[in-house]
Enzyme design. Structure first.
Site, PDB file in Angstrom:
ATOM      1  N   SER A 190      67.874  68.193  35.739  1.00  0.00           N
ATOM      2  CA  SER A 190      68.512  69.223  36.545  1.00  0.00           C
ATOM      3  C   SER A 190      69.846  68.707  37.077  1.00  0.00           C
ATOM      4  O   SER A 190      70.711  68.329  36.293  1.00  0.00           O
ATOM      5  CB  SER A 190      67.564  69.661  37.670  1.00  0.00           C
ATOM      6  OG  SER A 190      68.065  70.770  38.363  1.00  0.00           O
ATOM      7  N   ALA A 191      70.027  68.676  38.408  1.00  0.00           N
ATOM      8  CA  ALA A 191      71.270  68.135  38.960  1.00  0.00           C
ATOM      9  C   ALA A 191      71.492  66.697  38.503  1.00  0.00           C
ATOM     10  O   ALA A 191      72.631  66.256  38.321  1.00  0.00           O
ATOM     11  CB  ALA A 191      71.244  68.206  40.484  1.00  0.00           C
TER      12      ALA A 191
END
Length: 576
Positions: free
Chosen positions: A255-256
């Site tokens: 994700s991030a």
């Protein structure tokens, strides 16, 4: 038959591991054998590592020697708020490295509204407990953790994987991820590695991703990425003391964290400064973001809510505002479950210093890490997505019910600078046909509203699937690369194989962990795996490894070719 409500898995990439911290995968209950000449030695004394003129005392637990909460930068507090991270002077004295350090300040999460009021409250209470009791946060949060095999010594020269956690640049911390799970698995495979994780400033509570012209002029953009970069330099300097080989580092994120990995591949026009030789991206890539001033509205709102709007120097005011007041102002900002979905408020953006060009332009220009660490050897990478990336982030836009409203919604958030004719063309690529929407391959099922599956398909493709395909299109002929699509979890109502579900295959005992370990060791995810061989990505015949509900298959990587090509081009013209 009991139906699992989708809201219960909204926090798959965070809550799962926080809950597991109570008894991390039961692996910590195993007896730890005495080992001669390793960090966990026969005398039963706690493991020690020596850095500069200091001794760090860790703990043997979960089948690994753990050295936790080691500071790698000066605390970003006081006058160091809103400043570039400062490296520490040489270590002196004795350090207790038996516990994780606090996470960086977290943004308050408000769940999607309108699904089930009572359930929202129950899950919100659970979430609050997880992040208040387990992921304790503090502005003084820049610490790093090292997990080594229990029999490792400072001369073992083991390959290293550095984990960058996800959470939408708004929540998360290293305490949620037990690196011993990966280390002990690598030992059982006969391919031992070292696992490293770091906390970095997220959101803006610790000023990690504050946008705006004021930030750009002060040259302090993307401080969270700057923290990560400093942590990677710390690994180069000190990992040998833990038995690691600094020339064999792989960076890995979800994700991030995966977006962060991609951006580290792009800075300095692709010069990774010898910090890593491989990269693994789960649900993230060269995100379509533009200039840091694109987020000016969020800076202005923060300044107003922190009562700094009348200050002649708003940055200085934010540096000095009491933390509780600042936290309150931050919590008023939209999170990743807000109505605007994946048009996130707090994102890495082009600041002119750390990121000098939009990530997707960097890919097109070939500014991607491929500098040889060893003669004739380029940096390699793995990149993949969950099949239904956009579902979680579309639960708050259920009131969008017509094509006209959808066009207006996209123009308001995801594509604010795109002319109407381009948005209309986008909608032709994503027709009002529930059988073609996200969750994909579920026919007419899972449609929470008239436009839900359509919105979910568009958001997931713009932010996740499009960047993955773009990176492979322009880099697979230059670097050894592998692609995957994770389709496990299709049975989950409304969200399917949603964002974050692949983490169960990474930290929950799945095969993806094996591929990560082999790749960290050999720059090739294939090893003595019985199930299937993962082919290298070839643009002439592109293949992806598919994580099916049961088992693995290799398939042509040709899903949604035209729509993904279009959203990639549209993102180049109109970044977030």
């Amino acid at each position: 038959m009991r139906i699992v409500h989708p809201i219960l898995v909204l926090f798959a990439d965070q809550a799962f591991f926080a809950l597991a911290k109570i008894k991390p995968f039961a692996i910590q209950e195993q007896a730890i054998p005495n080992v001669i000449n390793g960090f966990c030695n026969i005398g039963g004394a706690p493991p020690e590592a020596h850095l500069d003129n200091a001794t760090f005392t860790g703990i043997c637990e979960g089948g690994a020697a753990r050295f936790l909460g080691i500071p790698y930068a000066e605390p970003p507090t006081g006058d160091r708020r809103l400043r570039l991270p400062d490296p520490l002077p040489p270590y002196e004295g004795n350090y207790d490295a038996r516990k994780f350090g606090p996470s960086c300040p977290q943004q308050r999460m408000l769940l999607p509204r309108g699904l089930n009021t009572r359930l929202e409250k129950d899950v919100s209470d659970i979430f609050a407990k997880l992040y208040e009791k387990i992921t304790v946060d503090n502005e003084d949060c820049l610490t790093i953790n090292v997990f080594t095999p229990e029999d490792a010594t400072n001369t073992s020269n083991l390959p290293v994987v550095v984990w960058i956690f996800g959470g939408g640049f708004e929540i998360g911390g290293t305490a949620l991820y037990d690196g011993a799970v990966i280390v002990t698995r690598s030992i059982k495979m006969g391919e031992p590695i070292i696992f490293v994780s770091m906390n970095y400033r997220i959101c803006l509570a610790a000023f990690g991703f504050l946008p705006g012209k004021e930030v750009k002029n002060a040259k302090i953009g993307n401080l969270g990425l700057q923290d990560q970069r400093l942590a990677l330099k710390w690994v180069q300097k000190y990992i040998s003391a833990f038995g690691g080989d600094p020339s064999k580092v792989t960076i890995w994120g979800e994700s991030a964290g995966a977006i962060s990995v991609a951006l580290h591949m792009l800075v300095n026009k692709g010069d990774q400064e010898g910090l890593f030789r491989g990269a693994i991206m789960q649900s993230g890539g060269p995100i379509p973001v533009g200039d840091i001033e694109n987020g000016q509205q969020y800076y202005d709102a923060l300044v107003k809510n922190a009562a700094c709007d009348n200050s002649p120097d708003t940055l200085e005011c934010l540096r000095n505002v009491p933390y509780a007041k600042f936290k309150y102002a931050m919590d008023l900002s939209p999170n990743f479950f807000a109505y605007q979905g994946l048009a996130l408020a707090w994102l890495p953006r082009v600041d002119g210093i750390f990121l000098t060009e939009p990530p997707q332009y960097a890919v097109l220009r070939g500014h991607v890490s491929n500098v040889p660490m060893i003669t004739g050897m380029n940096a390699h990478f793995i990149v993949g997505n969950c099949d239904d990336e956009g579902s979680l982030f579309s639960l708050s836009s259920l009131n969008v019910t017509t094509t006209t409203e959808l066009g207006q919604y996209l123009n308001s958030f995801m594509l604010p600078t795109a002319p109407k004719n381009q948005v209309d063309l986008l909608l032709q690529y994503y027709p009002e046909d529930v059988t073609a929407g996200c969750p994909f391959d579920t026919g007419p099922l899972n449609n929470l509203s008239v436009q839900y599956k359509r919105i979910a398909a568009i958001q997931g493709d713009i932010v996740f699937h499009g960047p993955r395909r773009l990176l492979l299109k322009y880099q697979a002929n230059k670097q050894n690369s592998w692609a995957f699509v994770h389709k496990r979890g299709k049975f989950l109502p409304f969200i399917g194989a949603a964002h974050g579900t692949d983490l169960l295959d990474s930290f929950g005992g799945g095969k993806l962990a094996d591929y990560v370990i082999y790749f960290t060791r050999n720059l090739d995810p294939n090893g003595d795996l019985e199930e299937i061989s993962w082919p290298q990505y070839d643009l002439r015949d592109p293949k992806a490894l598919i994580f099916q509900e049961f088992g693995l298959v290799v398939e042509d990587d040709n899903y949604r070719i035209d729509p993904l090509e279009f959203v990639a081009n549209l993102s180049l013209l109109h970044p977030i």
